[in-house]
Design a protein around this motif. Structure first.
Motif, mmCIF file in Angstrom:
data_model
loop_
_atom_site.group_PDB
_atom_site.id
_atom_site.type_symbol
_atom_site.label_atom_id
_atom_site.label_comp_id
_atom_site.label_asym_id
_atom_site.label_seq_id
_atom_site.Cartn_x
_atom_site.Cartn_y
_atom_site.Cartn_z
ATOM 1 N N PHE A 137 45.150 32.072 36.637
ATOM 2 C CA PHE A 137 46.497 31.640 36.276
ATOM 3 C C PHE A 137 46.517 30.133 36.016
ATOM 4 O O PHE A 137 47.156 29.662 35.074
ATOM 5 C CB PHE A 137 47.478 32.002 37.392
ATOM 6 C CG PHE A 137 48.901 31.635 37.093
ATOM 7 C CD1 PHE A 137 49.742 32.522 36.434
ATOM 8 C CD2 PHE A 137 49.407 30.392 37.440
ATOM 9 C CE1 PHE A 137 51.058 32.174 36.137
ATOM 10 C CE2 PHE A 137 50.715 30.045 37.163
ATOM 11 C CZ PHE A 137 51.540 30.935 36.508
ATOM 12 N N LEU A 193 52.199 30.884 43.596
ATOM 13 C CA LEU A 193 51.810 30.343 42.289
ATOM 14 C C LEU A 193 51.903 31.376 41.178
ATOM 15 O O LEU A 193 52.358 31.075 40.071
ATOM 16 C CB LEU A 193 50.386 29.782 42.387
ATOM 17 C CG LEU A 193 49.748 29.268 41.096
ATOM 18 C CD1 LEU A 193 50.531 28.082 40.552
ATOM 19 C CD2 LEU A 193 48.293 28.889 41.350
ATOM 20 N N THR A 194 51.464 32.618 41.470
ATOM 21 C CA THR A 194 51.417 33.630 40.412
ATOM 22 C C THR A 194 52.717 34.418 40.271
ATOM 23 O O THR A 194 52.796 35.307 39.435
ATOM 24 C CB THR A 194 50.261 34.612 40.682
ATOM 25 O OG1 THR A 194 50.456 35.213 41.962
ATOM 26 C CG2 THR A 194 48.925 33.890 40.662
ATOM 27 N N GLN A 201 42.353 35.553 40.843
ATOM 28 C CA GLN A 201 43.554 35.755 40.044
ATOM 29 C C GLN A 201 44.372 34.461 39.918
ATOM 30 O O GLN A 201 44.866 34.116 38.832
ATOM 31 C CB GLN A 201 44.419 36.860 40.671
ATOM 32 C CG GLN A 201 43.848 38.251 40.547
ATOM 33 C CD GLN A 201 42.725 38.528 41.541
ATOM 34 O OE1 GLN A 201 42.492 37.756 42.476
ATOM 35 N NE2 GLN A 201 42.016 39.649 41.344
ATOM 36 N N SER A 202 44.531 33.741 41.040
ATOM 37 C CA SER A 202 45.324 32.510 40.970
ATOM 38 C C SER A 202 44.578 31.423 40.195
ATOM 39 O O SER A 202 45.185 30.608 39.500
ATOM 40 C CB SER A 202 45.686 32.024 42.380
ATOM 41 O OG SER A 202 44.538 31.807 43.169
ATOM 42 N N GLU A 203 43.239 31.427 40.280
ATOM 43 C CA GLU A 203 42.474 30.457 39.496
ATOM 44 C C GLU A 203 42.626 30.741 37.999
ATOM 45 O O GLU A 203 42.784 29.822 37.186
ATOM 46 C CB GLU A 203 41.001 30.508 39.889
ATOM 47 C CG GLU A 203 40.154 29.463 39.182
ATOM 48 C CD GLU A 203 38.702 29.545 39.576
ATOM 49 O OE1 GLU A 203 37.997 30.440 39.028
ATOM 50 O OE2 GLU A 203 38.267 28.742 40.422
ATOM 51 N N ALA A 261 44.563 26.812 43.955
ATOM 52 C CA ALA A 261 44.258 28.239 43.857
ATOM 53 C C ALA A 261 42.960 28.535 44.610
ATOM 54 O O ALA A 261 42.008 27.755 44.557
ATOM 55 C CB ALA A 261 44.116 28.659 42.403
ATOM 56 N N THR A 297 42.090 32.348 45.109
ATOM 57 C CA THR A 297 41.646 33.654 44.622
ATOM 58 C C THR A 297 41.278 33.572 43.140
ATOM 59 O O THR A 297 41.671 32.645 42.418
ATOM 60 C CB THR A 297 42.747 34.708 44.808
ATOM 61 O OG1 THR A 297 43.858 34.383 43.955
ATOM 62 C CG2 THR A 297 43.230 34.754 46.253
#
Length: 415
Positions: A371, A340-341, A367-369, A363, A365
């Motif tokens: 994003f 995703l990222t 970080q991915s959330e 998501a 994590t």
């Protein structure tokens, strides 16, 4: 100038369905169509059922078969007759030709299909039976329809199909299923063989049945067989995986947001073990999916899972997004489960998605959330966070163990 025939075009191509009883089972209209044809097309078995005439050209199907369409169209306007098996519109040449020619050009004269004859022999109501072609198609499709008490009619590829099917049923926990093999239906050499899949599987594979056969299956499951619904949210145990699996409750929520419709195409980006694409295709036999996965080991898992769960037509693309997405057919829905990222993946997916299509991304994590939050600000959509807890032993009692929450972004592309 258009090559499309006008609505006043009279039929020049007649497709006659033949049974094992040959000309004797045909109507006067069908026999007349064969007699009046300048050219008779058909397989060697069908041509052998019709006496030769010096004033009539006979043409067996070419190899590769695709050349037949060019040869037929070269005779457009002349009286041509094609010989086919039973009902040409049931997984037959008639259905294929009807996609290439205007209805006004065709005159189709069906005979009873092997499916109709089998249902008559068995006393089965056809509306309660699932018909599965295995000639030119993977036999693994049968797995999609396995359920206790289900009745299946499998159109065999050749005489070895019954033995292969029996082994497949045993492997899927349906060894007690009753198999009835009906050979040369409607002909003088018609024969019926019966046994359970487990017993059939123990026979020597060299004891092949007649090439022309149909298999009736009355599905019966082993006591410990895992029942699999066609609805979304299969048990996690239905999949082989290495840990990269969208768990059952999240999978069901994800597929509900992807909202599969018949005939639509899904991209499953970063497919893991393939669960999302597989369950998308299990909802309807016309649905299609492409699984994009860069890891070779996981691609092997996807191959095994798609066959075991009855969707061998799931397409597998080896590679990493976004590069692996180039030249793929535009999808109706996209699930981003991995990568995703990675720069450009979400943007490439959104760009490729058809207007009105759905994009769902998950998501776990921080970080991915983050994003996903930023992505939703660019393309819109709805953010949902799901937390699932399962009861587990806690000393002498039970307590709730909460899995990591998952954030879902669901966005619909404007039309």
């Amino acid at each position: 100038m258009s090559n499309t025939p006008s609505s006043t075009t009279s039929p020049w191509l007649t497709i006659v369905g033949l049974g094992e009883d040959g000309l004797a089972g045909l109507s006067e209209t069908a026999r007349q169509a064969i007699d009046e044809a300048r050219l008779l097309f058909g397989g060697a078995r069908h041509l052998a059922l019709v006496p030769e005439r010096p004033d009539q050209e006979r043409q067996p199907w070419p190899s590769p078969f695709e050349l037949a369409y060019e040869q037929l169209l070269a005779r457009r306007g002349q009286p041509v007759c094609v010989l086919a098996s039973g009902n040409p519109m049931l997984f037959g040449i008639g259905a294929t030709l009807a996609q290439r020619l205007a209805p006004e050009e065709l005159h189709i004269l069906p005979a009873p299909s092997s499916v109709s004859l089998a249902a008559a022999r068995l006393g089965w109501a056809l509306q309660d039976v699932t018909v599965i072609p295995a000639h030119g198609r993977p036999l693994a499709r049968v797995n999609l329809h396995l359920a206790p008490s289900a009745r299946l009619l499998v159109l065999s590829a050749d005489g070895s199909t019954p033995h292969q099917l029996a082994a497949q049923l045993v492997a899927r926990g349906y060894g007690p299923s009753r198999l009835t093999v009906l050979e040369r239906l409607g002909g003088a050499f018609e024969r019926r063989l019966e046994n359970t899949a487990a017993e059939w599987h123990q026979h020597d594979e060299a004891e092949a049945c007649a090439t022309l056969n149909l298999i009736a299956v009355e599905c019966r499951a082993d006591p410990d067989a895992l029942p699999l619904s066609r609805r979304v949210g299969l048990p996690d145990a239905a999949y082989e995986h290495d840990g990269q699996l969208t768990k059952r409750d999240i999978r069901a929520a994800t597929l509900a947001r992807l909202a599969p419709l018949p005939g639509e195409l899904l991209w499953d980006v970063g497919a893991g073990c393939g669960s999302i694409g597989i369950e998308w295709m299990r909802t309807d036999e016309r649905s299609r999916a492409i699984a994009i996965e860069s890891d070779a080991g996981r691609r092997t898992l996807i191959e095994r899972n798609r066959d075991a769960l009855g969707v061998p037509d799931l397409r597998l693309v080896a590679g990493r997004a976004p590069e692996a997405l180039d030249d793929l057919e535009p999808p109706d829905a996209i699930f981003i489960g991995g990568g995703l990222t990675v720069e450009g993946v979400a943007e490439r997916c959104w760009s490729a998605l058809k207007p009105g299509g759905r994009l769902v991304a998950n998501a776990v994590t921080i970080q991915s959330e983050a994003f996903l939050v930023a992505l939703s600000e660019r393309i819109g959509g709805e953010l949902t966070r799901i937390s699932v807890a399962h009861a587990a032993p806690l000393g002498r009692f039970d307590g709730w163990r909460t899995a990591m929450p998952v954030t879902l972004l669901t966005a619909v592309k404007p039309r």
